[in-house]
Write a protein that holds these residues in place. Structure first.
Motif, short mmCIF file in Angstrom:
data_model
loop_
_atom_site.label_atom_id
_atom_site.label_comp_id
_atom_site.label_asym_id
_atom_site.label_seq_id
_atom_site.Cartn_x
_atom_site.Cartn_y
_atom_site.Cartn_z
N HIS B 2 39.09 -6.98 66.06
CA HIS B 2 38.50 -5.87 65.30
C HIS B 2 38.70 -4.53 65.99
O HIS B 2 37.78 -3.70 66.05
N LEU B 3 39.84 -4.34 66.60
CA LEU B 3 40.15 -3.08 67.27
C LEU B 3 41.36 -2.44 66.62
O LEU B 3 42.30 -3.13 66.25
N ASN B 6 43.85 -0.07 71.71
CA ASN B 6 43.32 -0.54 72.99
C ASN B 6 42.29 0.48 73.44
O ASN B 6 42.60 1.66 73.58
N TYR B 187 42.94 -1.92 80.42
CA TYR B 187 43.99 -1.73 79.41
C TYR B 187 44.89 -2.97 79.37
O TYR B 187 45.14 -3.56 78.32
N GLU B 188 45.36 -3.35 80.55
CA GLU B 188 46.24 -4.53 80.62
C GLU B 188 45.48 -5.78 80.17
O GLU B 188 46.04 -6.63 79.48
N PHE B 190 43.02 -6.03 78.05
CA PHE B 190 42.86 -6.05 76.60
C PHE B 190 44.18 -6.34 75.90
O PHE B 190 44.20 -6.93 74.82
N GLN B 191 45.28 -5.88 76.49
CA GLN B 191 46.59 -6.20 75.88
C GLN B 191 46.83 -7.72 75.93
O GLN B 191 47.40 -8.29 75.02
N LEU B 193 44.44 -9.96 76.15
CA LEU B 193 43.37 -10.67 75.44
C LEU B 193 43.77 -10.91 73.99
O LEU B 193 44.01 -9.98 73.25
N THR B 194 43.82 -12.14 73.62
CA THR B 194 44.31 -12.40 72.28
C THR B 194 43.22 -12.93 71.37
O THR B 194 43.48 -13.37 70.26
N ALA B 197 38.29 -18.10 70.50
CA ALA B 197 37.44 -18.42 69.35
C ALA B 197 36.08 -17.73 69.48
O ALA B 197 35.54 -17.23 68.51
N ASP B 199 35.55 -15.19 71.51
CA ASP B 199 35.79 -13.84 71.99
C ASP B 199 35.16 -13.58 73.36
O ASP B 199 34.74 -12.48 73.66
#
Lengths: 467, 205
Positions: B2-3, B6, B187-188, B190-191, B193-194, B197, B199
């Motif tokens: 839901h972003l 980033n 930042y890295e 969150f990139q 982070l996929t 289930a 979260d």
């Protein structure tokens, strides 16, 4: 409560546009109090996000109204605006470009009321940096402008001052500078050429379009036998973003693609002339070269002759990779026209017989670049379930505007490639799928999935993994 | 997730001022004591990446006619624009001659520095309040700063996972008060982070 509510509705709910398209829609204004409105306007904007300093651009606003809204007013305004030509929507690692339609009520002595609606500017085919390049070229040929002349004058003056006052220092420093440049030339150019003799590397074009083939030739003429480890060409694409300024300035680089194409294996180069022609296909769905302030995508070409225990011969070029033109698309359309007719008849069969995923993939690959044709195909196979074997490329952090229509709540979205046909896919995984959650990137996955649509932005078939 | 972006990427100055989590009440009270224009000055002090500029932007946002000046590490140095108050970022980079102008300029109300310029202002009869903006190991404040960034990057489709106090403490253990270093790391993260289930966010130790 805001002074007014703004609702942007685009014609036919369309969210994807090509450069040069006209965006039509309706803006609804619901006034919650009396408002004096200096201007009510709608415009197309884009902005980057990611690691680079934010850069943005906006189109010419369409003014819809100025005057007064009374509390409770409910007004609708139709609008028509042109899309911007550049840059296209892009989501990468450090660089992202998002487009949106912004509606704004400009209120004197108060904060403006704004509303945005995301859109996708598809990899533009009509106009791109091509036009910018031609303008640049024209600018180079034209008479230098006044600031340039002033700059030249200032430069000459500065050089004179440096020359007069720093001559003694230059006498001391010049030999060191010459030695450094001499060493670079000696090891980087002279020694490799001494082994390889006359060397000529020719790249036919430094500007190439995605999906095209880059051609060129390496010509060597060694005077005596030379042992080499191999000859290769490396094509790289990378995002290069700059954050901060001054002493906080930092460059972030992310490699998007690196392809090494071997031209010759290791062995002995016998004396005499030799040619190594190369043809390098560029990916159709790759990113184009982008040069935005502090946010860039760069493509490089590097040819290397690896000589054991000797400095290698290297030839580097900066490439400008552009997107396909409408003319290219027309050609593709003509090519697949025949296929299209046969596919339409197959579509009817698809309902009655079991069409395989491999057949679907082949049809889609043949129709690539033709929006209308793909629409017809997708209509025929929509809702069909298939067993797939894919390679997961990566999971996606940002769900696109359209992805939300297909993805599971709290589920995951992945980019993948069909293991058999190389067809690009977008897979929507359910959250409860333990198997999917354990998946790592670049891993094989197989399972049951249903076709739910087509992602024209990335050229990917959308499939929903069965829960 | 839901972003729409980033949360720990670069922001515009405007966004930084909106998302700033800083208490400016002390600075405001201090400036209110001024008997004459520019008598009182606020000085935000901290090393690089600790939040000086963010404080300055948030401060500037309180005044409609304020003007912001960034001093680059090397020249050319900017000319002070019109506007009251003037807020000067990296003011200690100014060379000697320009510093004299800075101390004399009564429109300057707030500066951000690595080294205090209190004595220079005092020689001109001006009083300076020095505020150390570093989080000084305060995990609660860090948590508010980082989660504010996440909230500002959410789509309307739902809420995304938040960092916890344990995360904030772990970040402080790793990076001290250097918020910029934490942003780079996150930042890295969150990139990568996929979206599990549940979260749940985990830091790789």
């Amino acid at each position: 409560m805001t002074k007014c509510d703004l609702i942007i509705e685009l014609e036919e709910g369309r969210q994807q546009f090509f450069a040069g398209d006209v965006i039509r829609g309706t803006l609804t204004v619901r006034a919650n109090e009396d408002i004096k409105c200096d201007a009510l306007y709608v415009r197309h904007k884009w902005a980057t996000h990611g690691k680079g300093n934010v850069t943005s651009g906006e189109g010419i606003p369409a003014n819809l109204f100025s005057g007064k809204f009374n509390s409770g007013d409910h007004q609708k305004y139709d609008f028509t605006i042109n899309t911007l030509d550049w840059p296209p929507t892009y989501h990468g690692h450090y660089l992202n470009v998002d487009h949106f339609i912004e509606a704004c009520v400009s209120i004197p002595w108060a904060f403006d009321v704004k509303q945005t609606q995301s859109i996708t500017l598809l990899a533009s085919q009509l106009l791109s940096q091509n036009d910018g390049d031609s303008k640049d070229n024209a600018a180079t040929a034209a008479t230098p402008s006044k600031p340039i002349l002033m700059g030249l004058g200032f430069g000459c003056l500065l050089f004179l001052v440096i020359f007069v006052f720093l001559v003694p220092a230059l006498i001391l420093v010049a030999p060191i500078i010459l030695a450094i440049f001499g060493a670079i030339w000696f090891f980087g150019s002279y020694l490799p050429k001494k082994k390889l003799g006359k060397v000529e590397c020719r790249v036919d074009r430094k500007k190439i379009r995605l999906g095209e083939v880059l051609t060129g030739n390496l010509h060597v003429h060694p005077n005596k036998a030379v042992q080499i480890n191999g000859i290769s060409v490396t094509i790289t694409a990378r995002e290069e973003c700059i954050s901060g300024s001054g002493s906080n300035r930092k460059t972030h680089t992310h490699r998007l693609l690196e392809t090494v194409i071997p031209l010759a294996d290791g062995g002995v180069l016998t004396p005499g002339p030799k040619d190594y022609p190369f043809s390098i296909p560029f990916p159709a769905d790759g990113p184009p070269t982008m040069e935005l302030p502090d946010n860039n995508i760069k493509w490089d070409f590097l040819l290397r002759v690896d000589i054991p225990k000797w400095p290698d011969f290297k030839h580097a070029e900066k490439l400008t990779v552009q997107m396909a033109t409408m003319a290219d698309r027309k050609t593709e359309f003509d090519t697949v026209k025949v296929t299209a007719t046969s596919v339409k008849s197959e579509d009817k069969v698809a309902d009655e017989t079991n069409i395989s995923f491999a057949e679907t993939a082949n049809f889609l690959l043949a129709a690539q670049g033709d929006h209308e044709q793909i629409d017809t195909l997708i209509e025929a196979v929509l809702g069909l379930e298939f067993t797939l074997s894919v390679i997961i490329e990566r999971f996606v952090l940002y769900a696109g505007v359209e992805d939300r229509n297909y993805s599971y709540p709290q589920g995951r979205t992945a980019f993948a490639e069909d293991a058999q046909s190389d067809l690009l896919l977008t897979l929507y995984f359910p959250p409860a799928s333990g198997q999917a959650i354990d998946l790592q990137e670049k891993q094989a996955w197989s399972g049951q999935a249903k076709i739910v649509g087509y992602d024209f932005q990335h050229g990917r078939l959308r499939l929903k993994v069965m829960a | 997730m839901h972003l729409w972006r980033n949360p720990f990427g670069e922001l515009t100055r405007e966004e930084r001022s909106v998302l700033a989590v800083c208490d400016l009440s002390e600075a405001t009270r201090w400036l209110a004591q001024s008997q004459s224009l520019g008598e009182c000055v606020v000085e935000f002090i901290a090393p690089c990446g600790h939040g000086k500029s963010t404080h300055l932007h948030a401060f500037k946002k309180q005044f409609a006619d304020a003007a912001y000046v960034y001093v680059p590490p090397t020249g050319p140095y900017p000319v002070f624009p019109d506007g009251v108050p003037l807020v000067i970022d990296e003011a200690d980079r100014l060379p000697w001659m320009m510093r004299k102008k800075l101390f004399a300029n009564r429109r300057v109300h707030a500066i951000a520095v690595h080294r205090s310029l209190q004595r220079g202002f005092a020689r001109r009869g001006r009083r300076v309040l020095t505020i150390d903006v570093a989080i000084r190991g305060c995990a609660d404040r860090l948590l508010a700063i980082l989660n504010q960034r996440i909230v500002a990057s959410e789509t309307t489709s739902g809420a995304s996972p938040r960092l916890t106090l344990a995360h904030a403490k772990e970040l402080i253990r790793r990076y001290g008060d250097d918020i910029r270093a934490m942003e780079d790391y996150l930042y890295e993260h969150f990139q990568q982070l996929t979206g599990d289930a549940n979260d749940e966010m985990r830091f790789d130790h």
